[in-house]
Motif scaffolding. Structure first.
Motif, short mmCIF file in Angstrom:
data_model
loop_
_atom_site.label_atom_id
_atom_site.label_comp_id
_atom_site.label_asym_id
_atom_site.label_seq_id
_atom_site.Cartn_x
_atom_site.Cartn_y
_atom_site.Cartn_z
N LEU A 635 6.58 6.23 9.66
CA LEU A 635 7.46 5.19 10.19
C LEU A 635 7.44 3.97 9.27
N PHE A 636 8.64 3.46 8.96
CA PHE A 636 8.77 2.26 8.15
C PHE A 636 9.86 1.39 8.77
N LEU A 637 9.59 0.08 8.86
CA LEU A 637 10.52 -0.86 9.51
C LEU A 637 10.94 -1.96 8.54
N GLY A 638 12.17 -2.45 8.71
CA GLY A 638 12.65 -3.61 7.98
C GLY A 638 12.60 -3.42 6.48
N SER A 639 11.99 -4.42 5.79
CA SER A 639 11.93 -4.38 4.33
C SER A 639 11.12 -3.18 3.83
N ASP A 640 10.12 -2.74 4.62
CA ASP A 640 9.36 -1.56 4.22
C ASP A 640 10.26 -0.32 4.21
N ALA A 641 11.16 -0.24 5.19
CA ALA A 641 12.09 0.88 5.23
C ALA A 641 13.06 0.82 4.04
N THR A 642 13.52 -0.39 3.72
CA THR A 642 14.43 -0.55 2.58
C THR A 642 13.74 -0.12 1.29
N ASN A 643 12.50 -0.57 1.11
CA ASN A 643 11.77 -0.19 -0.11
C ASN A 643 11.55 1.32 -0.17
N ALA A 644 11.22 1.92 0.99
CA ALA A 644 10.98 3.37 1.01
C ALA A 644 12.24 4.15 0.68
N LEU A 645 13.40 3.66 1.13
CA LEU A 645 14.66 4.34 0.86
C LEU A 645 15.12 4.14 -0.58
N ASN A 646 14.84 2.96 -1.13
CA ASN A 646 15.33 2.66 -2.48
C ASN A 646 14.42 3.23 -3.56
N ASN A 647 13.12 3.32 -3.26
CA ASN A 647 12.16 3.80 -4.26
C ASN A 647 11.97 5.30 -4.08
N THR A 648 12.80 6.05 -4.73
CA THR A 648 12.75 7.51 -4.60
C THR A 648 12.00 8.17 -5.76
N SER A 649 11.49 7.36 -6.67
CA SER A 649 10.70 7.89 -7.77
C SER A 649 9.68 6.84 -8.18
N GLY A 650 8.79 7.23 -9.05
CA GLY A 650 7.74 6.32 -9.50
C GLY A 650 6.41 6.69 -8.87
N ARG A 651 5.39 5.94 -9.25
CA ARG A 651 4.06 6.23 -8.76
C ARG A 651 3.28 4.92 -8.57
N PHE A 652 2.17 5.01 -7.85
CA PHE A 652 1.25 3.88 -7.69
C PHE A 652 -0.16 4.45 -7.55
N TRP A 653 -1.16 3.58 -7.74
CA TRP A 653 -2.54 4.03 -7.66
C TRP A 653 -2.91 4.33 -6.21
N ASP A 654 -3.62 5.42 -6.03
CA ASP A 654 -4.17 5.77 -4.73
C ASP A 654 -5.06 4.62 -4.24
N SER A 655 -5.02 4.34 -2.94
CA SER A 655 -5.78 3.21 -2.40
C SER A 655 -7.28 3.40 -2.53
N GLN A 656 -7.76 4.63 -2.82
CA GLN A 656 -9.18 4.89 -3.05
C GLN A 656 -9.51 5.11 -4.53
N ASP A 657 -8.61 4.60 -5.40
CA ASP A 657 -8.76 4.79 -6.84
C ASP A 657 -9.78 3.79 -7.39
N GLN A 658 -11.06 4.04 -7.09
CA GLN A 658 -12.13 3.24 -7.69
C GLN A 658 -12.68 4.02 -8.87
N ARG A 659 -12.48 3.49 -10.06
CA ARG A 659 -12.77 4.25 -11.27
C ARG A 659 -14.26 4.56 -11.42
N ASN A 660 -15.11 3.59 -11.14
CA ASN A 660 -16.54 3.78 -11.40
C ASN A 660 -17.35 3.38 -10.16
N THR A 661 -18.17 4.31 -9.70
CA THR A 661 -19.05 4.07 -8.56
C THR A 661 -20.44 4.56 -8.90
N LEU A 662 -21.45 3.75 -8.58
CA LEU A 662 -22.83 4.08 -8.94
C LEU A 662 -23.74 3.79 -7.75
#
Length: 782
Positions: A635-662
């Motif tokens: 579910l997406f509402l308002g501007s989030d829905a607009t962005n979801a409909l307009n952005n049909t390609s591209g990529r972004f970093w996964d929210s758990q993309d922590q490169r280094n963990t020790l």
């Protein structure tokens, strides 16, 4: 009115009742040792027994009964060192192997010490398992008992998070190898697939746990639905004759107090255990600001278990668990100034019944039934801003699993089916108090009430084959899921290992096909047509199961029989990659999905089980995750829905993309009764959803303050690295036979560093890790 069971589940339940001669072990690939100790004439002798394996991280001190008998259950497959000793007799020391779910009967005949001229078999605790085909990690009783202190609700997640490949987000929400909410806890053989983090669910207290086995690859075919990581939780204890138990009191910073008690009584073929714990704290969740506003919590947990061995071939067990947590949602500055108070209540009741039967020396079969009721309530006062939200949601789950294990030669076959019937209900309402925070036209009030049926069935078959220095685990799983969509999938699993004796190394590789069902928390609300009234611009798509392909190659090597190294490289490719989002500005999250994701990385773990007076570990994880548009579910509402409909390609970093963990910890045994330990952890920082603009920075300063903003790299769109050091010390105050008393002191975040876990996360803000904190733990065992 109760909704009738669907026909397919009724058939499964009826078939399960017909097969009511079936045992379910708490773990996959685990067996049982039935030991008898006798004198030279064959008469039973009461003796002390130790069973250990550095490869399985298992060390148990046991005592036989007066007839010289004992049973050790839930032993992971692998080699073990067995020691038996009794005053007046020569001791026994040898190696045994557990390679089947069927019990192994083993006889040890002790010689009279004065008459013995034979040299006993001697052996050291095995450091490698030559037949291990997976990258599983195991945490045993001693590590659980000596663990660092945790805030209430986090003792189990903290243990899991200490292993390679796991990352925390928000308030102790576990993310395995980049997966979002795809962690499955298998408690005494029963899978719990809902979110078990403190902010969303309930935990089983670590003091009530005997061992953990953690999979992120090479996952047995009997596990499905949530496949980011599988955590087998074994709460069963080895039965000791008579009455015994333990009591634990702990307390520390943030007004935290905890009490735990366990009582067990075993007589004849019967065993009964009862335990409970309760905790209070002023810092339950990770708050969005430094001041830790409105963050108190109370948690309780009660469990009872009864087991009876009708014979050497039949065992019955029944258990009941009741859990509760009541806490406040922490405020941001504006919410605190307005006087907001949000209450959350979580209740859960779990009942499990099992019956087991051994048909022959080759065939074992099992059945387990579970019923579970779970409710979550959210209440907000009239001063809440920007929205007053109320929620009452929950589910009633009925679960059945039947399996059969067949051992023949070098093959260990396992097959079974499971059926899960879950009745969902969701009620939600809100009142907007600050319209400026919402799109124009958003209604000032909203209300939703709905129910639904989540129907899931599966069947699996797998074979563990040992062929000299080669070991192969092959399996196939079928799943059916029906809630918002109706979908089936077939998932092959394959793991291969090769042992090189001359190099003391095991090479392994695995492929896992996953079929991951969406999180059902608030899924009815997010998919309801009524949400269209919230905004004139709405994107509402059904959330489909995520399909994944997991690949891993790794090795395990021992050095001089004292040091063990695990190393893995992995890749995960997903379609309909699962994530989550928030409804408006509430604390209500719901599932969403993207077209695909690609996650790859490497892990290593170096362990020193026991060298002179030292023991410890250090592990490192490297993870890179990319998510690809467009949105395919949610579910997406308002501007989030607009962005979801307009952005049909591209990529972004996964929210758990922590490169280094020790993570690391080193323990030193000062004396026979005293020890000290130093540890620490480092994280290079998670992605942050921010814009590098003066307006965005000024807005963040107003909401969170300069100290929080200083921990965000707006140019890189990431949280800055976190680092903390810890110290512990323990002392055994008294010990006699099986009775002991000990004390432990912990200091966490010694450097008192401000560590920001994530920015703009759940509960309308950030997650600030605890500052320097102290704890004291007293434990008595009898």
């Amino acid at each position: 009115m109760r909704i009738p069971l669907p026909k397919i589940l009724r058939i499964l339940l009826q078939l399960g009742m017909v097969l009511l001669a079936l045992p379910l072990g708490a773990q996959s690939n685990a067996g049982e040792l039935r030991l008898k100790v006798s004198d030279p004439h064959g008469l039973g002798v009461k003796a002390s027994v130790t069973l250990s394996s550095e490869a399985a991280h298992l060390h148990r001190a046991l005592v036989t009964d007066d007839a010289g008998l004992l049973t050790a259950r839930n032993l992971p497959f692998g080699p073990y060192e067995l020691r038996v000793y009794r005053d007046g007799f020569s001791s026994f020391n040898g190696i045994i192997e557990i390679r089947s779910a069927l019990p192994i009967e083993y006889l040890v005949k002790l010689s009279i010490a004065a008459m013995s001229t034979a040299v006993n078999v001697t052996a050291e605790s095995p450091l490698l398992d030559p037949s291990r085909t997976t990258s599983s990690n195991r945490i045993e009783t001693q590590s659980i008992t000596g663990r660092e202190a945790s805030l209430p609700g986090r003792s189990l997640p903290d243990l899991v998070n200490s292993q390679p490949g796991w990352v925390y987000e928000g308030s102790a929400t576990l993310h395995p190898r980049g997966s979002e909410y795809q962690t499955q806890f298998v408690v005494d053989g029963v899978p719990l697939t809902d979110n078990r983090s403190p902010s969303a669910g309930l935990e089983i207290e670590a003091d009530d746990v005997d061992s953990l086995t953690i999979y992120t690859a090479g996952i047995p075919a009997e596990y499905g639905r949530k496949m980011g990581g599988v955590v087998e939780v074994d709460t069963t204890k080895d039965d000791r004759p008579g009455f015994h138990g333990q009591a634990i009191l702990s307390g520390g910073s943030f007004g935290t107090r905890n009490a735990y008690a366990l009582a067990q009584y075993a007589w004849g073929k019967n065993a009964l255990s009862v335990n409970g714990d309760a905790a209070l704290t002023d810092r339950y969740l990770n708050p969005p600001v430094l001041e830790n506003f409105t963050n108190t919590a109370t948690t309780t947990d009660f469990a009872a278990r009864y087991d009876r061995d009708f014979s050497n071939h039949d065992r019955f067990g029944i258990s009941l668990r009741r859990e509760f947590s009541k806490f406040l949602v922490p405020n941001e500055h504006l919410q605190q100034d307005a006087g907001q108070v949000q209450h959350r209540d979580d209740f859960e009741t779990i009942g499990i019944a099992s019956y087991q039967h051994i048909f022959s020396e080759h065939l074992l079969a099992d059945l387990r039934l579970m019923m579970r009721s779970n409710t979550v309530d959210l209440d907000s006062n009239a001063q809440s801003t920007p929205i007053i939200a109320f929620q009452d949601r929950g589910f009633r789950e009925e679960y059945l699993k039947a399996t059969a294990s067949y051992h023949r030669g070098n093959h260990e076959f396992r097959a079974g089916f499971e059926g899960d019937f879950t009745q969902l209900h969701e009620n939600f309402s809100d009142i907007i108090t600050d319209p400026s925070q919402f799109d124009p036209g958003t209604p000032s009030t909203f209300q939703f009430s709905g129910s639904g049926l989540d129907l899931e069935q599966s069947a699996f078959v797998q074979d563990l084959m040992r062929m000299g220095k080669w070991t192969v685990s092959a399996g196939l799983r079928w799943d059916h899921y029906q809630l918002l969509v109706n979908q089936n999938a077939v998932s092959p699993r394959l793991s291969v290992a090769r042992y090189f004796n001359s190099a003391n190394v095991v090479l392994h590789a695995s492929y896992d096909r996953s079929f991951q069902t969406p999180a059902f928390e608030n899924i009815l609300l997010a998919s309801s047509p009524s949400v269209v009234s919230l905004n004139s611009n709405v994107l509402r798509l059904p959330v489909k199961p995520s399909l994944g392909n997991y690949y891993e190659v790794g090795l395990t090597k021992s050095f001089a029989g004292k040091l063990k190294l695990d190393g893995n490289v992995f890749r995960r490719d997903f379609s309909h990659y699962a994530d989550d989002d928030l409804l408006l500005n509430t604390a209500i999250s719901f599932p969403i999905a993207f077209r695909k994701a690609s996650i790859y990385g490497a892990e290593s773990k170096l362990e020193l089980p026991n060298w002179r007076r030292f023991s410890g570990y250090v592990n490192y994880s490297y993870i890179v995750g990319s998510v690809y548009l467009p949105v395919t579910g949610g579910l997406f509402l308002g501007s989030d829905a607009t962005n979801a409909l307009n952005n049909t390609s591209g990529r972004f970093w996964d929210s758990q993309d922590q490169r280094n963990t020790l993570h690391g910890r080193l323990r030193y045994q000062l004396t026979q009764r005293a020890w000290i330990a130093l540890g620490g952890e480092y994280g290079s920082g998670l992605p942050a959803v921010v814009d590098d603009t003066p307006e965005e920075i000024q807005n963040a300063l107003a909401l969170y303050g300069p100290a929080i903003v200083d921990r965000v790299n707006f140019a890189r769109g990431r949280v800055k690295p976190s680092m903390s050091g810890d110290a512990s010390a323990g002392l055994e105050l008294w010990k006699h036979d099986q009775r002991s008393a000990r004390v432990q002191v912990d200091v966490q975040n010694l450097n008192n560093r401000l560590n920001l876990i994530n920015f703009a996360g759940l509960f309308s803000g950030n997650a600030v890790a605890p500052p320097r904190s102290y704890s004291l733990r007293l434990q008595a065992t009898f």
